[in-house]
Motif scaffolding. Structure first.
Motif, short mmCIF file in Angstrom:
data_model
loop_
_atom_site.label_atom_id
_atom_site.label_comp_id
_atom_site.label_asym_id
_atom_site.label_seq_id
_atom_site.Cartn_x
_atom_site.Cartn_y
_atom_site.Cartn_z
N VAL A 174 0.86 -1.18 0.00
CA VAL A 174 0.00 0.00 0.00
C VAL A 174 0.89 1.23 0.00
N THR A 175 0.35 2.33 -0.47
CA THR A 175 1.05 3.60 -0.41
C THR A 175 0.03 4.69 -0.13
N CYS A 176 0.51 5.84 0.35
CA CYS A 176 -0.38 6.80 1.00
C CYS A 176 -0.75 8.00 0.14
N THR A 177 -0.41 8.00 -1.16
CA THR A 177 -0.83 9.08 -2.05
C THR A 177 -1.11 8.51 -3.43
N ALA A 178 -1.99 9.18 -4.15
CA ALA A 178 -2.26 8.77 -5.53
C ALA A 178 -1.03 8.99 -6.39
N LEU A 179 -0.24 10.01 -6.07
CA LEU A 179 0.99 10.29 -6.81
C LEU A 179 1.98 9.14 -6.67
N GLY A 180 2.18 8.67 -5.45
CA GLY A 180 3.07 7.54 -5.22
C GLY A 180 2.53 6.27 -5.83
N LEU A 181 1.21 6.09 -5.78
CA LEU A 181 0.60 4.90 -6.36
C LEU A 181 0.89 4.81 -7.86
N ALA A 182 0.78 5.94 -8.54
CA ALA A 182 1.03 5.93 -9.98
C ALA A 182 2.46 5.51 -10.30
N ARG A 183 3.42 6.00 -9.52
CA ARG A 183 4.82 5.62 -9.76
C ARG A 183 5.03 4.13 -9.51
N LEU A 184 4.53 3.61 -8.41
CA LEU A 184 4.76 2.21 -8.08
C LEU A 184 4.04 1.28 -9.04
#
Length: 424
Positions: A174-184
């Motif tokens: 899991v990750t805590c931002t939509a920005l980080g989610l897109a990168r991962l």
């Protein structure tokens, strides 16, 4: 099910979101063992951390400080069925990252594998950089599954090859931002394994906002507008830009800035403030426990956090301090950097300016300093939004369900450890 939760340090003042998650899972009945790569360095401890009852184990921070412990673990690791895979993964990483840090992580992983209690059935790591390296190698050694919570620096400063390998091997994350989610998700071979999960806040730890704040407008030198920032003195927080902006404000506009946080750039910031002639209007409070921070949120008139992307690529995710400030009805001024816009709608629930622009920051500051009614409106709207959309309970419920469901679905036979970690 017992989950070994691997963190860089425990407890840490700057990581209330981790303590909040561990405590929330504990209250839902999940047994956890906290495994820390470092001994604590902060002098104060949050009450939140004190409420956690999970045992804590510390790995050797530097391998040369515990040679006997490390050598015994290496000898035990070589006898494990997972040794060839773990050693091959580590050597491949070492060729791309020939550093002492990389060697240290493998040694710590061997200690973790050798000393894990037998009831641990899952590994979970906070941050995808060094803690995840330890988790990955230990998982290969033991045959245990592992998962991750990714946050900010780990996402943006880790090389792509490192993230790809970890994303390929972790069961989920899991990750805590939509920005980080897109990168991962852009790096993951199975993007659906990575989900968005905002930290949110446990509002039971925060009082209701004050009924009203004094209508300070910067006109009274005896009662200046109170500005507050909470965050480590590091490049990505942008506090040097804030000092430049404060120096641009009209001489007749009266304010006082309080900064809470440690950090390796604190001395440089103090020197900059002195050079700009601002030192008499600033309170440098250093790192504080959360009860003291909450008291400052309630005393302040405006919260300022001028986030930016650091030269090494480091940046914030969605800073928890913005949510905390909003929980107290405090108007927030920040930037369009990182994932701040996922929380703050400019002109509605706060004010945003472009990063790296002290002139724009100064204009926004002056406008908000002179307008207490505008601050009150932004603070009230921010408090309503954060309490409506950023509570922590739903996210922790999802995490708990993920752990228990994953554990039931796992069809592995762990190679297992036989003795307990050295607790703390």
């Amino acid at each position: 099910m017992t989950v070994a939760v691997i963190v860089k340090g425990w407890p840490r003042l700057s990581e209330t979101f981790i303590a909040q998650e561990i405590l929330g899972l504990e209250r839902r009945g999940l047994r956890q063992l906290i495994v820390s790569l470092r001994q604590p360095t902060d002098k104060a401890v949050h009450e939140l951390n004190r409420r956690v009852t999970a045992p804590v184990a510390y790995l050797p921070e530097y391998l040369h400080d515990a040679p006997g412990r490390v050598l015994r673990a290496l000898a035990a690791a070589r006898r494990r069925p997972g040794w060839p895979a773990a050693r091959a993964a580590w050597l491949a990483d070492l060729r791309r990252d020939p550093s002492r840090n990389r060697a240290r992580r493998f040694g710590q992983a061997c200690v973790l594998a050798a000393e894990l209690p037998a009831d641990v059935t899952w590994l979970h790591t906070h941050f995808l950089h060094t803690p995840a390296s330890v988790a990955r190698y230990a998982a290969l050694l033991t045959g245990l599954p592992w998962s991750f919570s990714a946050h900010a620096k780990d996402i943006w400063t880790s090389p792509d090859w490192d993230l790809r390998d970890k994303l390929a091997e972790a069961r989920w994350g899991v990750t805590c931002t939509a920005l980080g989610l897109a990168r991962l998700r852009g790096l993951a071979p199975q993007p659906e394994r990575v989900d968005l999960l905002y930290h949110g806040l446990d509002f039971s730890r925060f009082p209701t906002p004050p009924d009203a704040r004094p209508a300070r407008d910067g006109g009274d030198p005896a009662d200046p507008v109170r500005l507050l920032s909470v965050g480590r003195a590091v490049e990505k927080k942008g506090f040097d830009l804030l000092l430049d902006a404060l120096a641009r404000l009209p001489a007749g506009l009266h304010w006082r800035w309080t900064h809470i946080g440690g950090g390796d750039r604190l001395s440089a910031l103090k020197a900059q403030a002195a050079m700009l002639g601002l030192e008499g209007r600033i309170d440098w409070q250093g790192a504080k426990a959360q009860d003291a921070v909450i008291a400052q949120y309630r005393r302040a008139d405006l919260f300022v956090l001028p986030c930016r992307t650091a030269r090494d690529g480091d940046r914030d995710g969605l800073p928890n301090v913005l949510m905390e400030a909003q929980s107290q009805g405090l108007a927030c001024l920040s930037t369009r950097a990182a994932a701040v816009a996922e929380l703050i709608e400019d002109g509605v629930t706060g004010t945003l300016v472009d990063p790296e622009d002290p002139a724009a920051l100064a204009r926004a500051l002056e406008s908000l300093l002179r307008d207490p009614a505008r601050r009150a409106a932004l603070g009230a709207a921010g408090a309503a939004r954060v309490r409506r959309d950023f509570g922590s309970d739903s996210g922790i419920d999802r995490l708990h369900d993920r752990f228990t469901t994953s554990n039931r679905q796992s069809s592995f036979m762990p190679f297992g450890g036989c003795c307990a970690l050295h607790g703390g």
